[in-house]
Design a protein around this motif. Sequence first.
Motif, short mmCIF file in Angstrom:
data_model
loop_
_atom_site.label_atom_id
_atom_site.label_comp_id
_atom_site.label_asym_id
_atom_site.label_seq_id
_atom_site.Cartn_x
_atom_site.Cartn_y
_atom_site.Cartn_z
N ASP A 52 3.71 5.85 -2.65
CA ASP A 52 2.48 5.07 -2.79
C ASP A 52 2.83 3.66 -3.24
OD1 ASP A 52 2.95 5.23 -5.56
OD2 ASP A 52 1.29 6.61 -5.92
N ALA A 53 1.84 2.84 -3.52
CA ALA A 53 2.08 1.44 -3.88
C ALA A 53 2.93 1.29 -5.15
CB ALA A 53 0.75 0.71 -4.05
N GLY A 54 2.87 2.27 -6.05
CA GLY A 54 3.63 2.22 -7.29
C GLY A 54 5.02 2.83 -7.18
N ARG B 118 0.81 -1.22 0.00
CA ARG B 118 0.00 0.00 0.00
C ARG B 118 0.85 1.27 0.00
NH1 ARG B 118 -3.87 -0.20 4.76
NH2 ARG B 118 -4.88 1.50 3.65
N ALA B 119 1.98 1.24 0.68
CA ALA B 119 2.84 2.42 0.78
C ALA B 119 4.20 2.01 1.33
CB ALA B 119 2.22 3.47 1.70
N THR B 120 5.18 2.90 1.14
CA THR B 120 6.53 2.65 1.64
C THR B 120 7.06 3.91 2.29
OG1 THR B 120 6.91 1.10 -0.18
CG2 THR B 120 8.86 1.86 1.01
N LEU B 121 7.65 3.75 3.47
CA LEU B 121 8.32 4.84 4.17
C LEU B 121 9.82 4.67 3.92
CD1 LEU B 121 6.38 4.52 7.54
CD2 LEU B 121 6.01 6.23 5.74
N VAL B 122 10.41 5.60 3.20
CA VAL B 122 11.83 5.52 2.85
C VAL B 122 12.58 6.53 3.71
CG1 VAL B 122 13.55 5.78 1.02
CG2 VAL B 122 11.28 4.88 0.48
N GLY C 258 0.31 -3.44 4.99
CA GLY C 258 0.74 -3.12 3.63
C GLY C 258 1.74 -1.99 3.52
N VAL C 259 2.26 -1.52 4.66
CA VAL C 259 3.23 -0.44 4.65
C VAL C 259 4.60 -1.00 5.01
CG1 VAL C 259 3.94 1.75 5.73
CG2 VAL C 259 1.53 1.33 5.20
N ARG D 220 5.63 6.00 -6.23
CA ARG D 220 5.57 7.44 -6.50
C ARG D 220 5.72 8.21 -5.19
NH1 ARG D 220 1.17 11.36 -6.94
NH2 ARG D 220 -0.18 9.69 -6.21
N VAL D 221 6.61 9.19 -5.18
CA VAL D 221 6.82 10.02 -3.99
C VAL D 221 5.61 10.94 -3.83
CG1 VAL D 221 8.27 11.76 -2.89
CG2 VAL D 221 9.33 9.95 -4.25
N VAL D 222 4.92 10.80 -2.69
CA VAL D 222 3.75 11.64 -2.42
C VAL D 222 4.00 12.65 -1.30
CG1 VAL D 222 2.09 9.99 -3.33
CG2 VAL D 222 2.66 9.92 -0.91
N ARG D 223 5.01 12.40 -0.48
CA ARG D 223 5.39 13.32 0.59
C ARG D 223 6.89 13.21 0.82
NH1 ARG D 223 1.65 17.00 1.42
NH2 ARG D 223 -0.07 16.40 2.72
N ARG D 224 7.46 14.30 1.34
CA ARG D 224 8.88 14.35 1.61
C ARG D 224 9.09 15.30 2.78
NH1 ARG D 224 13.79 15.19 -2.39
NH2 ARG D 224 15.24 16.17 -0.97
N ALA D 225 9.94 14.91 3.73
CA ALA D 225 10.23 15.77 4.87
C ALA D 225 11.64 15.52 5.36
CB ALA D 225 9.24 15.50 6.00
N ALA D 226 12.30 16.56 5.83
CA ALA D 226 13.64 16.44 6.41
C ALA D 226 13.52 16.63 7.91
CB ALA D 226 14.58 17.47 5.80
N GLY D 227 14.35 15.92 8.65
CA GLY D 227 14.32 16.01 10.09
C GLY D 227 13.51 14.86 10.68
N MET D 228 13.53 14.77 12.00
CA MET D 228 12.84 13.68 12.68
C MET D 228 11.34 13.95 12.71
SD MET D 228 13.62 12.09 16.38
CE MET D 228 12.42 12.99 17.32
N PRO D 229 10.55 13.04 12.12
CA PRO D 229 9.10 13.26 12.09
C PRO D 229 8.42 12.79 13.37
CG PRO D 229 9.62 11.25 10.94
CD PRO D 229 10.94 11.87 11.37
N ARG D 230 7.27 13.36 13.66
CA ARG D 230 6.44 12.87 14.74
C ARG D 230 5.58 11.73 14.20
NH1 ARG D 230 2.78 17.11 16.96
NH2 ARG D 230 2.27 17.21 14.75
N LYS D 231 5.28 10.78 15.06
CA LYS D 231 4.50 9.62 14.67
C LYS D 231 3.16 10.03 14.05
CE LYS D 231 2.63 5.44 16.80
NZ LYS D 231 2.57 4.70 18.06
#
Length: 116
Positions: free
Chosen positions: A90-92, A30-34, A60-61, A94-105
Amino acid sequence: MRCDGRSKVPTEDGAVRLSEAELGGALGERATLVQFSTAFCQPCRATRRVLAEVAGMVDGVAHVEVDAEERLELVRRLEILRTPTVLVLDAGGRVVRRAAGMPRKADVIAALGRAV
């Protein structure tokens, strides 16, 4: 996570897509966190925990960590300027979001909403 719009590797539809081969890991159904990290980056460790936890919570992540020092060509192509940098695909791929630094959950979970 806010999209900073820096990525310059568009496809025909204008989106940036990454493959499993480029990332060195499997994409989620469904999605990937890189996560782009470096060995001595303290916030990268905390980011790894947050992303792994979210990936474990959402079916699916997948979470893929990329060593920025070992993958300099990809880092340059995607204009990764600091670590950690997190991309939400996304599942294909495709980059849908991008952020630098430590994210909050909570921000990671919200960003996944755009990918799935």
